[in-house]
Design a protein around this motif. Structure first.
Motif, short mmCIF file in Angstrom:
data_model
loop_
_atom_site.label_atom_id
_atom_site.label_comp_id
_atom_site.label_asym_id
_atom_site.label_seq_id
_atom_site.Cartn_x
_atom_site.Cartn_y
_atom_site.Cartn_z
N THR A 144 0.84 -1.21 0.00
CA THR A 144 0.00 0.00 0.00
C THR A 144 0.86 1.25 0.00
O THR A 144 0.60 2.22 -0.72
N GLY A 145 1.92 1.25 0.78
CA GLY A 145 2.81 2.40 0.81
C GLY A 145 3.51 2.63 -0.51
O GLY A 145 3.66 3.79 -0.96
N MET A 146 3.95 1.56 -1.16
CA MET A 146 4.64 1.72 -2.45
C MET A 146 3.68 2.27 -3.51
O MET A 146 4.05 3.16 -4.28
N VAL A 147 2.48 1.70 -3.57
CA VAL A 147 1.52 2.15 -4.58
C VAL A 147 1.12 3.60 -4.34
O VAL A 147 1.03 4.42 -5.27
N THR A 148 0.88 3.95 -3.08
CA THR A 148 0.51 5.33 -2.75
C THR A 148 1.63 6.29 -3.11
O THR A 148 1.39 7.36 -3.70
N GLY A 149 2.85 5.93 -2.79
CA GLY A 149 3.98 6.78 -3.13
C GLY A 149 4.14 6.96 -4.62
O GLY A 149 4.55 8.02 -5.10
N CYS A 150 3.82 5.91 -5.38
CA CYS A 150 3.95 6.00 -6.84
C CYS A 150 2.84 6.88 -7.43
O CYS A 150 3.11 7.75 -8.26
N LEU A 151 1.60 6.66 -6.99
CA LEU A 151 0.48 7.37 -7.59
C LEU A 151 0.39 8.82 -7.13
O LEU A 151 0.04 9.71 -7.91
N VAL A 152 0.74 9.07 -5.87
CA VAL A 152 0.59 10.42 -5.32
C VAL A 152 1.85 11.26 -5.48
O VAL A 152 1.79 12.41 -5.92
N ASP A 153 2.99 10.66 -5.17
CA ASP A 153 4.25 11.42 -5.19
C ASP A 153 5.10 11.17 -6.41
O ASP A 153 6.16 11.77 -6.56
N GLY A 154 4.68 10.23 -7.26
CA GLY A 154 5.44 9.95 -8.46
C GLY A 154 6.72 9.19 -8.21
O GLY A 154 7.64 9.22 -9.05
N ARG A 155 6.84 8.49 -7.09
CA ARG A 155 8.06 7.75 -6.78
C ARG A 155 8.03 6.39 -7.48
O ARG A 155 6.97 5.76 -7.59
N PRO A 156 9.19 5.91 -7.94
CA PRO A 156 9.23 4.57 -8.54
C PRO A 156 8.99 3.50 -7.47
O PRO A 156 9.23 3.72 -6.28
N ILE A 157 8.53 2.36 -7.91
CA ILE A 157 8.26 1.23 -7.01
C ILE A 157 9.43 0.27 -7.05
O ILE A 157 9.96 -0.07 -8.13
N ASP A 158 9.86 -0.19 -5.89
CA ASP A 158 10.89 -1.23 -5.81
C ASP A 158 10.70 -1.95 -4.49
O ASP A 158 11.09 -1.44 -3.43
N GLY A 159 10.04 -3.09 -4.50
CA GLY A 159 9.77 -3.79 -3.25
C GLY A 159 9.46 -5.25 -3.47
O GLY A 159 9.30 -5.72 -4.59
N GLU A 160 9.38 -5.97 -2.37
CA GLU A 160 9.20 -7.41 -2.42
C GLU A 160 8.15 -7.81 -1.40
O GLU A 160 8.10 -7.28 -0.29
N PHE A 161 7.29 -8.75 -1.78
CA PHE A 161 6.24 -9.20 -0.88
C PHE A 161 5.88 -10.64 -1.21
O PHE A 161 6.29 -11.18 -2.24
N ARG A 162 5.13 -11.23 -0.29
CA ARG A 162 4.72 -12.63 -0.46
C ARG A 162 3.23 -12.70 -0.78
O ARG A 162 2.43 -11.98 -0.17
N ILE A 163 2.88 -13.58 -1.71
CA ILE A 163 1.48 -13.76 -2.09
C ILE A 163 1.06 -15.19 -1.78
O ILE A 163 1.90 -16.11 -1.76
N VAL A 164 -0.22 -15.37 -1.51
CA VAL A 164 -0.80 -16.69 -1.32
C VAL A 164 -1.72 -16.96 -2.50
O VAL A 164 -2.74 -16.30 -2.67
#
Length: 488
Positions: free
Chosen positions: A159-179
């Protein structure tokens, strides 16, 4: 003496340094070519161009990781082990903190996605559907639906990465686990950036997602293996230090020459001894030497070797030497003494085998009484020549219960030189009798060939120095002891 369970094993072959250098050169060449493709065009506008550029960027990171690991492999080829102070394994850069751009250099294939904010639609590549375990009929996940597929503790990160990208224009670079729908868990690395409209506002967000589950699993295994080996190294260093301290506490404290007088009169025996450590083993063995004057005026001379290395061997050696001293002081002769040593080792909670040589010298009669347990006989040097004494019967200590040990006697003369040694004196590859036949006496032939030099030496200490120079080779496979006595 090697452990009775010792066996020769063919060591794993290390990579050829020249071959590793060639691989590093090839990786650098590929990296330069991919990098040229990465900067060869404008990524603005066409999503397909951005997708290709993202793949090139992933490949660059992967080649960077490959080059770094090959470089560490090359640097580690010259490592001879823990003795030189370097880590047991080269440190592979495992990412213990948050993921970074280099983490994109991972195993597996990548999928792409674009979420359009104006139309509230999403577009996924076929590979991304496979990563998430979905079919194209299921349709792509929206940005609102995507967090529900994540571990609860990873949802805030996304959520933080997406918000930072859409609102502040920051690139996304992160890792997470999915089920996934089938319950399997995958680790996904995501990089992306916003797509801006003509007015500078964010119109959509595109991303490249890569399944890094296998890479992270390999890194965990590598980390655990490295930590385990480092712990083993620390344990080995501690064990070696304890073994050295125990050995130093047990072996006679005297250095240089030692002289035993007779009833306060002139010296009856000139003594010197030396311990030759193994050059190929990181652990201390169970070899010993000892000499002491006994209450009745006679002298005890002994050398021996207990199987194994490390604290177990040195503690067993300490037990035997202590028992041997006590029984010698109590007046036991070498033959019966050996029998009791055998019983002690046979009933020990730590099974082991040992060879030993026990001599009791009476300075009044100049008679040497001695017994042996599977050990090379003493060497007697007299009148310019040397010979081994005829050995009485005696099996290895700990080999069988109730063993009997015969005892022999030898009349000595003033000026005689006695050499007692353990069977590791000569490296096994070098222990031949000149015709290519292995020596059965642990180097006795080479010692006998030194007769002119040993007899001409001024003191027992000079004799020990000659033996140490002759046998102290860098390729020594086992530790050894030598004890030399000159009769007065």
């Amino acid at each position: 003496m090697p452990s009775p369970t010792h066996a020769d094993h063919t060591a794993a072959q290390l990579p050829d340094p020249d071959a590793v250098d060639a691989l590093i050169t090839e990786a650098r060449r590929l990296r330069a070519r991919v990098d040229a493709m990465l900067h060869g065009g404008d990524s603005a506008g066409d999503p397909q161009v951005r997708w290709r550029r993202a793949l090139c960027d992933l490949a660059v990171h992967q080649l960077d990781d490959l080059g770094a690991h090959l470089g560490q492999l090359r640097d580690g080829l010259g490592d001879t082990g823990p003795a030189d102070g370097r880590p047991l394994l080269p440190d592979v850069p495992l990412r213990d903190g948050g993921p970074d751009a280099a983490a994109v250099g991972a195993l597996g294939r990548a999928g792409s996605a674009q979420w359009d904010l104006l139309t509230d639609t999403a577009h996924w590549s076929d590979e991304l559907y496979r990563i998430f375990g979905r079919s194209s009929e299921d349709g792509p996940l929206t940005l609102d639906e995507l967090p529900s597929w994540l571990f609860a503790e990873d949802q805030a990160l996304l959520t933080g990465m997406v918000t930072g990208c859409l609102v502040d224009g920051r690139p996304i670079d992160g890792e997470f686990r999915i089920v996934r729908g089938d319950g399997s868990v995958r680790t996904v690395h995501m990089v992306g950036e916003p797509v801006l409209g003509a007015d500078g506002g964010t119109e959509s967000m595109w991303a490249v997602l890569r399944d890094v589950s296998d890479l992270r699993r390999s890194q965990r295994t590598l980390r655990e293996t490295r930590e385990s080996l480092q712990r083993q190294r620390q344990i080995a260093q501690t064990e070696r230090r304890m073994a050295v301290e125990l050995q130093e506490a047990v072996l006679p404290p005297w250095r240089g020459a030692q002289r035993f007088p007779q009833d306060g009169g002139p010296a009856t025996m000139d003594l010197a001894a030396h311990y030759l450590p193994s050059a190929t083993s990181a652990l201390i063995g169970g070899d010993w030497y000892d000499a002491m004057q006994l209450p009745d005026g006679s002298s005890l001379l002994t050398v021996g070797d207990l199987t194994g290395h490390g604290v177990a061997a040195t503690s067993g050696m300490a037990m035997l030497v202590g028992a041997l001293r006590g029984m010698a002081v109590a007046g036991l002769q070498p033959g019966p003494l050996m029998g009791w040593l055998n019983e002690l080792l046979d009933t020990s909670p730590q099974p082991a085998l040992g060879s030993a040589l026990c001599c009791r010298y009476d300075p009044k009669t100049r008679v040497l009484h001695w017994a042996q347990a599977g050990h090379p006989a003493p060497l007697l040097f007299r009148d310019g020549a040397g010979r081994p004494l005829d050995a009485p019967d005696g099996v290895l200590l700990g080999a069988t219960s109730g063993a009997q040990y015969a005892q022999a006697s030898e009349q000595l003369q003033p000026g005689d030189l006695l050499v007692l040694h353990t069977d590791g004196l000569v490296p096994r590859r070098a222990a031949t009798d000149g015709r290519g036949t292995p020596e059965a006496d642990g180097g006795g032939h080479r010692l006998l060939a030194m007769a002119p030099r040993l007899i001409a030496a001024r003191s027992a200490q000079d004799c020990v120095r000659l033996v140490a120079e002759e046998f102290g080779t860098p390729d020594r496979e086992d530790d050894a002891c030598v004890l030399i006595a000159r009769i007065g």
